[in-house]
Write a protein that holds these residues in place. Sequence first.
Motif, mmCIF file in Angstrom:
data_model
loop_
_atom_site.group_PDB
_atom_site.id
_atom_site.type_symbol
_atom_site.label_atom_id
_atom_site.label_comp_id
_atom_site.label_asym_id
_atom_site.label_seq_id
_atom_site.Cartn_x
_atom_site.Cartn_y
_atom_site.Cartn_z
ATOM 1 N N SER A 73 3.241 8.044 4.543
ATOM 2 C CA SER A 73 2.309 6.907 4.519
ATOM 3 C C SER A 73 1.213 7.088 3.478
ATOM 4 O O SER A 73 0.580 6.121 3.060
ATOM 5 C CB SER A 73 1.697 6.702 5.903
ATOM 6 O OG SER A 73 0.979 7.864 6.272
ATOM 7 N N GLY A 74 0.977 8.318 3.063
ATOM 8 C CA GLY A 74 -0.070 8.558 2.068
ATOM 9 C C GLY A 74 -1.241 9.359 2.615
ATOM 10 O O GLY A 74 -2.317 9.379 2.023
ATOM 11 N N LYS A 75 -1.022 10.052 3.727
ATOM 12 C CA LYS A 75 -2.087 10.867 4.339
ATOM 13 C C LYS A 75 -2.627 11.922 3.380
ATOM 14 O O LYS A 75 -3.825 12.031 3.165
ATOM 15 C CB LYS A 75 -1.548 11.624 5.559
ATOM 16 C CG LYS A 75 -1.482 10.856 6.830
ATOM 17 C CD LYS A 75 -1.248 11.783 8.026
ATOM 18 C CE LYS A 75 -0.052 12.701 7.898
ATOM 19 N NZ LYS A 75 1.230 12.009 7.958
ATOM 20 N N THR B 269 -2.608 2.069 2.389
ATOM 21 C CA THR B 269 -2.268 2.627 1.080
ATOM 22 C C THR B 269 -1.211 1.778 0.385
ATOM 23 O O THR B 269 -0.589 0.907 1.006
ATOM 24 C CB THR B 269 -1.700 4.050 1.226
ATOM 25 O OG1 THR B 269 -0.487 3.960 1.971
ATOM 26 C CG2 THR B 269 -2.677 4.975 1.924
ATOM 27 N N LYS B 270 -1.003 2.064 -0.892
ATOM 28 C CA LYS B 270 0.088 1.508 -1.699
ATOM 29 C C LYS B 270 0.040 -0.014 -1.791
ATOM 30 O O LYS B 270 1.090 -0.661 -1.913
ATOM 31 C CB LYS B 270 1.450 1.967 -1.165
ATOM 32 C CG LYS B 270 1.545 3.486 -0.987
ATOM 33 C CD LYS B 270 2.949 3.928 -0.693
ATOM 34 C CE LYS B 270 2.950 5.266 0.047
ATOM 35 N NZ LYS B 270 4.287 5.713 0.410
ATOM 36 N N LEU B 271 -1.162 -0.561 -1.740
ATOM 37 C CA LEU B 271 -1.276 -2.016 -1.883
ATOM 38 C C LEU B 271 -0.852 -2.452 -3.282
ATOM 39 O O LEU B 271 -0.514 -3.617 -3.502
ATOM 40 C CB LEU B 271 -2.707 -2.471 -1.573
ATOM 41 C CG LEU B 271 -2.991 -2.555 -0.067
ATOM 42 C CD1 LEU B 271 -4.483 -2.489 0.216
ATOM 43 C CD2 LEU B 271 -2.387 -3.828 0.524
ATOM 44 N N GLY C 284 -3.205 2.955 -5.710
ATOM 45 C CA GLY C 284 -2.591 3.767 -6.753
ATOM 46 C C GLY C 284 -2.700 5.232 -6.397
ATOM 47 O O GLY C 284 -3.272 5.585 -5.366
ATOM 48 N N GLU C 285 -2.123 6.090 -7.256
ATOM 49 C CA GLU C 285 -2.047 7.510 -6.922
ATOM 50 C C GLU C 285 -3.227 8.323 -7.439
ATOM 51 O O GLU C 285 -3.370 9.491 -7.088
ATOM 52 C CB GLU C 285 -0.731 8.078 -7.449
ATOM 53 C CG GLU C 285 0.472 7.378 -6.825
ATOM 54 C CD GLU C 285 1.788 7.981 -7.248
ATOM 55 O OE1 GLU C 285 2.116 9.058 -6.729
ATOM 56 O OE2 GLU C 285 2.485 7.371 -8.078
ATOM 57 N N ASP C 286 -4.046 7.711 -8.295
ATOM 58 C CA ASP C 286 -5.154 8.468 -8.881
ATOM 59 C C ASP C 286 -6.360 8.549 -7.948
ATOM 60 O O ASP C 286 -6.490 7.756 -7.021
ATOM 61 C CB ASP C 286 -5.597 7.834 -10.206
ATOM 62 C CG ASP C 286 -4.529 7.983 -11.271
ATOM 63 O OD1 ASP C 286 -3.706 8.909 -11.139
ATOM 64 O OD2 ASP C 286 -4.523 7.158 -12.200
HETATM 65 P P1 GDP Z 1 2.077 11.770 3.565
HETATM 66 O O1 GDP Z 1 3.475 12.208 3.858
HETATM 67 O O2 GDP Z 1 1.603 10.765 4.562
HETATM 68 O O3 GDP Z 1 1.119 12.875 3.391
HETATM 69 O O4 GDP Z 1 2.157 10.952 2.196
HETATM 70 P P2 GDP Z 1 1.786 11.376 0.706
HETATM 71 O O5 GDP Z 1 0.311 11.470 0.554
HETATM 72 O O6 GDP Z 1 2.603 12.542 0.305
HETATM 73 O O7 GDP Z 1 2.238 10.073 -0.085
HETATM 74 C C1 GDP Z 1 3.580 9.689 -0.213
HETATM 75 C C2 GDP Z 1 3.789 9.104 -1.607
HETATM 76 O O8 GDP Z 1 3.031 7.923 -1.763
HETATM 77 C C3 GDP Z 1 3.345 10.046 -2.715
HETATM 78 O O9 GDP Z 1 4.264 9.963 -3.755
HETATM 79 C C4 GDP Z 1 1.995 9.465 -3.139
HETATM 80 O O10 GDP Z 1 1.694 9.729 -4.485
HETATM 81 C C5 GDP Z 1 2.209 7.990 -2.915
HETATM 82 N N1 GDP Z 1 0.965 7.238 -2.653
HETATM 83 C C6 GDP Z 1 -0.010 7.500 -1.757
HETATM 84 N N2 GDP Z 1 -0.975 6.541 -1.792
HETATM 85 C C7 GDP Z 1 -0.593 5.654 -2.742
HETATM 86 C C8 GDP Z 1 -1.139 4.401 -3.265
HETATM 87 O O11 GDP Z 1 -2.199 3.893 -2.847
HETATM 88 N N3 GDP Z 1 -0.412 3.769 -4.235
HETATM 89 C C9 GDP Z 1 0.768 4.279 -4.708
HETATM 90 N N4 GDP Z 1 1.408 3.583 -5.647
HETATM 91 N N5 GDP Z 1 1.306 5.421 -4.255
HETATM 92 C C10 GDP Z 1 0.640 6.092 -3.295
#
Ligand code: GDP
Length: 299
Positions: A109-111, A251-253, A279-281
């Motif tokens: 999910s982006g944690k 996340t990932k909007l 985004g990822e930054d």
């Molecule tokens: P976790 O398993 O919940 O810890 O998730 P991660 O933090 O590893 O994120 C999973 C993927 O989503 C990674 O490749 C991140 O770079 C990507 N990601 C996280 N947040 C965002 C975001 O806001 N936008 C985009 N495009 N990618 C994101």
Amino acid sequence: ERLTHGLSRTSQTLTEQVTQVFSQKESLSDSDLEALEDLLIESDLGPQISANISAKMAQAKFSSSKDSTAVREALASALADELVNHEGTFEPLGGPKPYIVLFVGVNGSGKTTTLGKIAASLTAKGAKVLIVAGDTFRAAAVEQLKVWSERAKADFMGRKTGADAAGLAYDSVVKAKEEGYDVVLIDTAGRLQNKQALMDELLKIVRVIKRVDPDAPHETLLVLDATVGRNALSQEQIFGRQAFVSGLVMTKLDGTARGGILIPIAKASDAPIKLIGVGEDIEDLHAFKARDFARSMVG
Ligand code: GDP
């Protein structure tokens, strides 16, 4: 601008079609309103919210025949009205110290990324930050957090694979108290295969943290991925039902044309939306502001 850019997929889809529906008109016919409602439903707003918004747009009057700016503003304002009561703030500095933040949500999910971005923004402000790799079963997550801690110049605490997550969380809070940390950011596991085991583990982490500080965790952020659409809604229900979630992060909007999903999630949840990721930054994590979000949704 990063926000507007991040939401450009959503806004392109919505705005181009909406302005087509509305151009050349001073108010909207029934068929225009139906077309608008369909567009909103396609953006994942759900039937009820879409009906509310289209009812508001039915009241709007547009002075000139091709005034797409006025149309967009009316739509942004109607969207914002749906969201203003679901806006929350995330302020880990200036309050209790150490400020304990727990990150929960399903894997992917982006944690980790959100936690890393927050760590970087806090250390940039001079805060002393401890990152805790509480998902002790996922070696990749631990590695990823370590990388983030180096990038963010935050301290890192982890254990060997399979170690007790609650024990680690407890020790991290004790350490943070003793060593004068400002903020502790604790990652947690997100395996949904066994929901009960996952919830038990999270509740145990909360319990042991409270043994060190009864007011902690000061924040429990549920991280939800906007690209999974209505699945994010069911994830909110799974975690939200436990009632320990204090704020949502979407996340990932940037990765979806259906950023509208945020609105039904906000409405379904008792917890406010606090942060959004586009985004990822590091700079791609923003405080959630209903009006800015709504504006960016329509472009
Ligand atoms: P976790 O398993 O919940 O810890 O998730 P991660 O933090 O590893 O994120 C999973 C993927 O989503 C990674 O490749 C991140 O770079 C990507 N990601 C996280 N947040 C965002 C975001 O806001 N936008 C985009 N495009 N990618 C994101």
